[in-house]
Motif scaffolding. Structure first.
Motif, short mmCIF file in Angstrom:
data_model
loop_
_atom_site.label_atom_id
_atom_site.label_comp_id
_atom_site.label_asym_id
_atom_site.label_seq_id
_atom_site.Cartn_x
_atom_site.Cartn_y
_atom_site.Cartn_z
N UNK A 15 45.05 44.49 49.83
CA UNK A 15 43.60 44.32 49.92
C UNK A 15 42.88 45.62 49.62
N UNK A 16 43.46 46.75 50.03
CA UNK A 16 42.87 48.06 49.73
C UNK A 16 42.86 48.32 48.22
N UNK A 17 43.95 47.97 47.54
CA UNK A 17 44.02 48.15 46.09
C UNK A 17 42.99 47.24 45.41
N UNK A 18 42.92 46.00 45.86
CA UNK A 18 41.96 45.05 45.27
C UNK A 18 40.53 45.55 45.46
N UNK A 19 40.25 46.10 46.63
CA UNK A 19 38.91 46.64 46.88
C UNK A 19 38.60 47.79 45.92
N UNK A 20 39.57 48.67 45.71
CA UNK A 20 39.34 49.79 44.79
C UNK A 20 39.14 49.29 43.36
N UNK A 21 39.87 48.24 42.98
CA UNK A 21 39.68 47.66 41.64
C UNK A 21 38.26 47.09 41.51
N UNK A 22 37.78 46.50 42.56
CA UNK A 22 36.44 45.92 42.54
C UNK A 22 35.39 47.01 42.39
N UNK A 23 35.61 48.14 43.04
CA UNK A 23 34.64 49.24 42.98
C UNK A 23 34.72 49.97 41.64
N UNK A 24 35.95 50.26 41.21
CA UNK A 24 36.14 51.13 40.04
C UNK A 24 36.21 50.36 38.72
N UNK A 25 36.65 49.12 38.76
CA UNK A 25 36.80 48.27 37.57
C UNK A 25 37.55 48.98 36.43
N UNK A 26 38.78 49.45 36.67
CA UNK A 26 39.52 50.12 35.59
C UNK A 26 39.82 49.15 34.44
N UNK A 27 39.64 49.62 33.24
CA UNK A 27 39.84 48.78 32.06
C UNK A 27 41.30 48.38 31.91
N UNK A 28 41.55 47.13 31.60
CA UNK A 28 42.89 46.64 31.36
C UNK A 28 43.59 46.08 32.58
N UNK A 29 43.01 46.26 33.77
CA UNK A 29 43.62 45.73 34.99
C UNK A 29 43.29 44.25 35.14
N UNK A 30 44.29 43.44 35.53
CA UNK A 30 44.07 42.01 35.69
C UNK A 30 43.04 41.73 36.77
N UNK A 31 43.06 42.51 37.84
CA UNK A 31 42.11 42.31 38.93
C UNK A 31 40.69 42.58 38.44
N UNK A 32 40.52 43.58 37.60
CA UNK A 32 39.21 43.86 37.00
C UNK A 32 38.74 42.66 36.18
N UNK A 33 39.68 42.09 35.42
CA UNK A 33 39.37 40.90 34.61
C UNK A 33 38.83 39.76 35.49
N UNK A 34 39.48 39.54 36.62
CA UNK A 34 39.04 38.46 37.51
C UNK A 34 37.64 38.73 38.06
N UNK A 35 37.40 39.96 38.50
CA UNK A 35 36.08 40.28 39.04
C UNK A 35 35.01 40.19 37.96
N UNK A 36 35.32 40.60 36.76
CA UNK A 36 34.35 40.52 35.67
C UNK A 36 34.03 39.08 35.30
#
Length: 226
Positions: free
Chosen positions: A142-163
């Motif tokens: 959950x901590x990693x997912x939260x950081x992905x949501x904040x930072x939105x690194x390009x190419x990450x699957x989690x970033x894709x979902x949030x976008x």
């Protein structure tokens, strides 16, 4: 809540510590992830100052009468994640990230002897690192997912979902739920494990997107205990 931050501590040893007659204080060391108690050691004021300054665990050896840095020779270092005092300020609790094993006998924890029939029995095996619990694993994820949501690194699957947004996330939860059902019907433990892991991940993404924490879920489940 973690209060210790080596970047902010500036090596300041707090006042009011109740050192023993030898100028030492016992330090209980606990793994921050597994919550396993790893060892008991002692610190003098210099060891505590170095620990606060560097974020690495320093201790004072009563047998050698000298400072020692944990893992300096073995490589089994301890990165200090949090440091707390008990209510009497005469004992320290260190929460650490343990690299390798903590015990000089090659066990993960120094507390690896049980008692059975009046004799000592060895618990676990040398160099065996305990698995992190499911609850703690979910917290870390959950901590990693939260950081992905904040930072939105390009190419990450989690970033894709949030976008893509909530509808895409919910669609994935539906798909993973159906695949979990199929896996259970197929009676394949390996398939069930894989699909449930996928389902949990996507549920965690949905919770992050909706602003619901794992603590909220834990409180709800706890309230249902009979």
């Amino acid at each position: 809540m973690n209060t210790y931050n080596p970047k902010e501590s500036q090596a300041q040893v707090p006042q009011g510590i109740r050192w023993n007659a030898e100028g030492l204080i016992p330090a209980i060391v606990q793994d921050v992830d597994t919550k396993e108690v790893l060892m008991l050691a002692y610190m003098n004021e210099e060891a505590l100052r170095l620990t606060l300054q560097e974020g690495r665990a320093w201790y004072f050896s009563r047998s050698r009468q000298s400072l020692w840095l944990k893992g300096e020779s073995s490589g089994n270092t301890q990165e200090v994640m949090d440091l707390r005092f008990d209510c009497d300020r005469d004992t320290i609790l260190l929460m650490v990230k343990q690299k390798g094993v903590a015990c000089h006998e090659d066990f993960y924890s120094c507390f690896h002897y049980g008692i059975q029939g009046g004799d000592y029995v060895t618990l676990g095996r040398p160099k065996e690192v305990p698995l992190i619990s499911l609850g703690r694993t979910m917290e870390l994820l959950a901590e990693v997912i939260h950081s992905r949501n904040i930072e939105r690194p390009e190419g990450a699957y989690t970033t894709y979902l949030f976008n893509k947004g909530l509808d895409k996330i919910l669609k994935k939860i539906g798909e993973e739920s159906a695949e979990t059902i199929i896996a259970a019907k197929n009676s394949s433990a390996e398939e069930i494990r894989y699909e449930v892991a996928d389902l949990i991940y996507h549920v965690l993404v949905m919770l992050e997107e909706r602003g619901v924490s794992l603590k909220d879920i834990a409180q709800e489940l706890h309230s249902r205990r009979k």
